[in-house]
Design a protein around this motif. Structure first.
Motif, short mmCIF file in Angstrom:
data_model
loop_
_atom_site.label_atom_id
_atom_site.label_comp_id
_atom_site.label_asym_id
_atom_site.label_seq_id
_atom_site.Cartn_x
_atom_site.Cartn_y
_atom_site.Cartn_z
N GLN A 8 0.83 -1.21 0.00
CA GLN A 8 0.00 0.00 0.00
C GLN A 8 0.87 1.26 0.00
OE1 GLN A 8 -2.49 0.46 3.55
NE2 GLN A 8 -4.28 0.51 2.21
N ARG A 9 1.95 1.21 0.74
CA ARG A 9 2.87 2.35 0.79
C ARG A 9 3.58 2.57 -0.54
NH1 ARG A 9 4.45 -0.41 5.69
NH2 ARG A 9 3.38 0.49 7.50
N GLN A 10 3.63 1.52 -1.36
CA GLN A 10 4.25 1.62 -2.68
C GLN A 10 3.27 2.08 -3.76
OE1 GLN A 10 7.53 1.19 -3.26
NE2 GLN A 10 7.86 0.83 -1.08
N GLY A 11 2.06 2.44 -3.34
CA GLY A 11 1.10 2.98 -4.29
C GLY A 11 0.06 2.00 -4.79
N TRP A 12 -0.03 0.81 -4.20
CA TRP A 12 -1.00 -0.19 -4.64
C TRP A 12 -2.33 0.03 -3.93
CZ3 TRP A 12 -0.08 -4.11 -8.26
CH2 TRP A 12 1.23 -4.19 -8.74
N TYR A 13 -3.41 -0.16 -4.68
CA TYR A 13 -4.76 -0.08 -4.13
C TYR A 13 -5.18 -1.48 -3.70
CZ TYR A 13 -9.74 1.13 -3.85
OH TYR A 13 -11.03 1.34 -3.42
N ILE A 14 -5.50 -1.64 -2.43
CA ILE A 14 -5.84 -2.95 -1.87
C ILE A 14 -7.35 -3.10 -1.92
CG2 ILE A 14 -5.52 -4.53 0.04
CD1 ILE A 14 -2.93 -3.48 -1.25
N LEU A 15 -7.81 -4.04 -2.75
CA LEU A 15 -9.24 -4.25 -2.96
C LEU A 15 -9.63 -5.62 -2.44
CD1 LEU A 15 -11.85 -3.17 -4.32
CD2 LEU A 15 -11.13 -4.35 -6.41
N GLY A 16 -10.43 -5.64 -1.37
CA GLY A 16 -10.84 -6.89 -0.75
C GLY A 16 -12.20 -7.35 -1.23
N ALA A 17 -12.38 -8.65 -1.32
CA ALA A 17 -13.68 -9.23 -1.70
C ALA A 17 -14.45 -9.53 -0.43
CB ALA A 17 -13.48 -10.49 -2.53
N SER A 18 -15.60 -8.89 -0.25
CA SER A 18 -16.39 -9.09 0.96
C SER A 18 -17.84 -8.75 0.67
CB SER A 18 -15.86 -8.20 2.09
OG SER A 18 -16.67 -8.31 3.24
N MET A 19 -18.73 -9.57 1.25
CA MET A 19 -20.17 -9.34 1.11
C MET A 19 -20.70 -8.50 2.27
SD MET A 19 -21.25 -10.95 -1.64
CE MET A 19 -23.02 -11.18 -1.35
N GLU A 20 -19.89 -8.27 3.29
CA GLU A 20 -20.35 -7.63 4.52
C GLU A 20 -19.99 -6.15 4.60
OE1 GLU A 20 -18.50 -9.93 7.51
OE2 GLU A 20 -19.58 -11.79 7.04
N LYS A 21 -19.20 -5.65 3.67
CA LYS A 21 -18.75 -4.27 3.73
C LYS A 21 -19.41 -3.45 2.62
CE LYS A 21 -15.69 -5.18 6.98
NZ LYS A 21 -15.71 -4.55 8.33
N ASP A 22 -19.33 -2.12 2.80
CA ASP A 22 -19.77 -1.23 1.73
C ASP A 22 -18.81 -1.38 0.56
OD1 ASP A 22 -21.82 -0.30 3.31
OD2 ASP A 22 -20.65 1.36 4.13
N THR A 23 -19.35 -1.60 -0.61
CA THR A 23 -18.53 -1.95 -1.75
C THR A 23 -18.37 -0.77 -2.70
OG1 THR A 23 -20.47 -2.78 -2.96
CG2 THR A 23 -19.23 -4.35 -1.61
N GLY A 81 -10.69 -0.58 -0.16
CA GLY A 81 -12.07 -0.70 -0.57
C GLY A 81 -12.45 -2.16 -0.71
N PHE A 82 -13.73 -2.39 -0.87
CA PHE A 82 -14.25 -3.75 -0.97
C PHE A 82 -15.14 -3.87 -2.19
CE2 PHE A 82 -13.41 -2.98 3.49
CZ PHE A 82 -12.68 -4.10 3.86
N VAL A 83 -15.19 -5.08 -2.71
CA VAL A 83 -15.99 -5.35 -3.89
C VAL A 83 -16.76 -6.64 -3.67
CG1 VAL A 83 -14.16 -6.67 -5.04
CG2 VAL A 83 -15.92 -5.54 -6.42
N ALA A 84 -17.96 -6.70 -4.23
CA ALA A 84 -18.80 -7.89 -4.10
C ALA A 84 -19.50 -8.15 -5.42
CB ALA A 84 -19.82 -7.71 -2.97
N ILE A 85 -19.99 -9.37 -5.58
CA ILE A 85 -20.73 -9.76 -6.77
C ILE A 85 -22.22 -9.72 -6.44
CG2 ILE A 85 -21.11 -11.59 -8.46
CD1 ILE A 85 -18.26 -12.55 -7.84
#
Length: 346
Positions: A255-270, A303-307
């Motif tokens: 993350q400190r190197q400029g990468w966006y960390i995108l987690g897969a989760s159904m329980e978070k705001d996506t 951030g989080f993403v869901a299907i």
């Protein structure tokens, strides 16, 4: 050898009532031995006092067979060697082509199998030729032995014995930078994916869709076994699999190197994947089966993403809504990887 218990005052007439020592097991048997007799015999022979129907005499260590490799068959030695057994035509072909496993010890083929009538006969012949050119010995085994080597899984009559794949350990991803002229890379991070079928499926999809790299946890992840290789259709043999000792720390450093960390989760705001600019490098993080992302990993995500669920009109929507709340991690990962790649094609 015959022994008469001294607690009896009469002589046994019947041969079946004698106490006969079995020369192999050193077990003395007697239908009418009393508890006091057993205790006396155990005390005088330095054996255990316990036991209801038998008296055990310690085996002479000089009479027992030494546990050495000389008592094992060649197949048993192979299974105890610590090597991997790659099975299936495509994984074996991939392993022989890239030669990342060193050494490759032996190619096993099913005896009495007519490979010439199969659809993959040309590929099988090429595998045999490659093994010959690389001076890899070939042996024929019956189907039962091949089943043992493949863990009772479909092997298509071919198994390759080779050294395990070496993991490439990393602590962070390098700075990718922002390049408006071309899409930024996408990495896949797997947080404790334990099922080998899911891991193999994800590796196959990552290879197919052009994902830049894959990182897995050093512990609590499915090992890179022959099962994973078969589930990946050989893609595991073609890729460099990276390992991290601490997933949350790895994500923080990246993350400190400029990468966006995108987690897969159904329980978070996506967030909408299409809203992530294609020039931003992304690490897609998938969690384990049934548990999802661990809390410390979730805390790192940007951030989080869901299907989104869209139930078929051909099923009972009310019941389906209560029991089908997520997808298999292998399937979900494939959909999300495709969405990420599609949003960066320009």
């Amino acid at each position: 050898m015959w022994v008469i218990c001294n607690c009896y005052k009469r002589t046994f007439r019947s041969a079946t009532k004698y106490i006969l020592f079995n020369e192999n097991l050193k077990i003395a048997r007697g239908p009418r031995t009393s508890l006091s007799c057993r205790r006396w015999y155990a005390k005088t022979n330095n054996t255990s006092k316990r036991g209801r129907t038998a008296i055990f005499q310690q085996l002479d260590k000089s009479q027992s067979l030494p546990e050495t490799d000389s008592t094992l068959t060649s197949l048993q030695k192979a299974m105890k060697s610590g090597d991997d057994f790659i099975y299936g035509v495509t994984p074996v072909y991939a392993a022989l082509t890239v030669k990342t496993r060193n050494p490759i010890r032996c190619l096993y083929l099913q005896e009495k199998a007519d490979f010439s009538k199969r659809k993959d006969a040309a590929l099988l012949q090429q595998i045999i030729q490659m093994a010959e050119e690389a001076n890899i010995p070939s042996k024929t085994l019956n189907k039962g032995d091949l089943n043992n080597l493949s863990g009772q899984r479909p092997h298509q009559g071919i198994v390759l014995q080779a050294a395990p794949l070496q993991l490439d350990y990393i602590d962070q991803l390098p700075s990718a930078g922002l390049s408006p002229n071309k899409p930024a890379p996408v990495w896949l991070a797997l947080d404790e994916v334990m099922d080998p079928q899911n891991l193999g499926s994800l590796l196959r999809t990552a290879c197919f869709l052009g994902i830049t790299g894959v990182a897995i946890c050093n512990k609590n992840s499915a090992p890179l076994s022959g099962t994973v290789s078969k589930a990946s259709a050989g893609a595991m043999e073609l890729m460099t699999i990276h390992a991290v000792r601490n997933m949350s720390r790895f994500l923080q450093n990246s993350q400190r190197q400029g990468w966006y960390i995108l987690g897969a989760s159904m329980e978070k705001d996506t967030v909408n994947i299409e809203n992530i600019h294609p020039s931003i490098p992304v690490v897609l993080v998938l969690g384990s089966e049934g548990f999802g992302l661990r809390t410390n990993v979730q805390n790192v995500c940007d951030g989080f993403v869901a299907i989104q669920r869209r139930f078929s009109s051909n099923c009972n929507t009310e019941v389906a809504f209560s029991i089908i709340d997520s997808l298999n991690v292998g399937v979900a990962g494939g959909i999300l990887m495709e969405q990420l790649r599609a949003s960066r094609d320009y």
